[in-house]
Design an enzyme around this catalytic site. Structure first.
Site: not given
Ligand code: LMR
Length: 347
Positions: A11-12, A41, A91, A97, A104, A158, A161, A192
């Site tokens: 959260a920070a 956090d 990342r 990722r 993680n 995504d 985007r 992802h």
């Molecule tokens: C993103 O898609 O922006 C996030 O998952 C961060 C990344 O590692 O790209």
């Protein structure tokens, strides 16, 4: 008026900073829902976390009932209704990722065990920390008292985007007066990651008096390939420019993800993307992965949109993303143990 207890981990950090105003302003859960915010956090971010909490106090958000900033997962997750898992190592430039599994997965396992002990069993969880799909599988596994369908991972970023690139294309093609909200039923399949499959074949653009299929704007294979690559690599491109991963757009996508999933006042007739447990899916993707599909609301949750025609080429891409997720699952299992999910998801 109902009150939801919403936990944000990490959260920070940058995403939380952009997400908190959206959660507390009604954009996510609606104007009739108050929020009890728990900001979690880790020790080294304690001062920053306190600073964020002080700013939240100074905002006097009308729908915010209470905000607690804490370093204790037990305190944060106690009786929680919703959790957004942002916390984790980010990342850096040059990484994929999945390189973050070793950093993680164990943290997610511990948070999940805590949720299992102290949260409501009805809690809804959105995993964002990367690798989001596989971390989501880990979260599901270590909270067996919470149904698997309550766990999702973020691929809406995504999808947004993809929508942004399609919007640019409408401008290149001189389609007048199109806004992002007019571009509907786009979706993301798979991981992802750079193997994700941005899918436009159900997509359409609707403005007063006109409806155009998105696929009409991408008549050649070259254009489709370019679009796919742009979406797949957008996260890395942002990291390169900012030396930090996306914050604002990630927060916006999380808000949309949660609203489409959980806000009863949001329109239910559209397609949207989230990573969910693949078990029992109608497209032949292997069981036991967290895979992104085109979804829509149904009574009591979400369902995978059935009967979508998939070309042979797209099928190959779906399989490549599936194979990558199987590899990620194995890597995660070498750290946290078997990730078989016992309960069948409701699809
Ligand atoms: C993103 O898609 O922006 C996030 O998952 C961060 C990344 O590692 O790209």
């Amino acid at each position: 008026m109902q009150t939801l207890t919403v936990v944000i981990t990490g959260a920070a950090g940058r995403i939380a900073y952009a997400l908190i105003p959206l959660v507390c302003s009604g954009m996510v859960f609606g104007n009739e829902t108050r929020v009890n915010l728990r900001l979690l956090d880790v020790n080294f971010a304690a001062d920053k976390l306190q600073g964020v909490a002080m700013e939240v106090e100074d905002c006097n958000y009308p729908l915010l009932e209470k905000c607690i900033a804490t370093l204790s997962a037990d305190e944060a997750f106690h009786d929680a209704d919703v959790a957004v898992l942002l916390g984790g190592f980010p990342r850096l430039q040059g990484m994929e990722r999945k390189d973050l599994i070793t950093k993680n997965a164990e943290g997610i396992r511990e948070q999940s065990r805590t949720m299992d002990r102290v949260s409501k069993t009805t809690i809804k969880v959105c995993v964002v920390a990367n690798p989001a799909n596989t971390n989501c599988l880990v979260a599901m596994k270590f909270a067996p008292s919470i149904p698997p369908e309550n766990f999702t991972c973020l691929t809406r970023l995504d999808e947004e985007r993809l929508r942004g690139f399609v919007l640019q294309k409408t401008r290149e093609n001189k389609l007048a007066g199109v806004c992002a909200k007019d571009i509907k039923d786009l979706s993301i399949w798979g991981n992802h990651s750079a193997t994700q499959v941005p899918f436009i074949d159900c997509g359409y653009i609707e403005t007063p008096g006109s409806r155009v299929q998105v696929s009409e704007l991408y008549s050649s294979e070259v254009e489709r390939k370019e679009l796919t690559s742009q979406v797949q690599n957008r996260g890395a491109a942002i990291i390169k420019m900012q030396q930090a991963s996306s914050g604002l757009s990630a927060a916006n996508a999380i808000a949309n993800h949660l609203a489409d999933w959980l806000n009863p006042n949001v329109s239910t007739d559209k397609i949207f993307s989230m990573g969910i447990l693949s078990t029992g899916n109608p497209y032949g993707i292997a069981d036991g992965l967290v895979y992104s599909f085109p979804l829509r609301r149904c009574a009591g949750g979400v369902e995978i949109v059935p009967d979508i025609n998939i070309s042979a080429h797209v099928r190959e891409m779906l399989a490549a993303s599936e194979a990558e997720l199987q590899g990620e699952r194995q890597d995660a299992e070498s750290l946290v143990g078997d990730l078989t999910i016992a309960t069948r998801a409701r699809l």
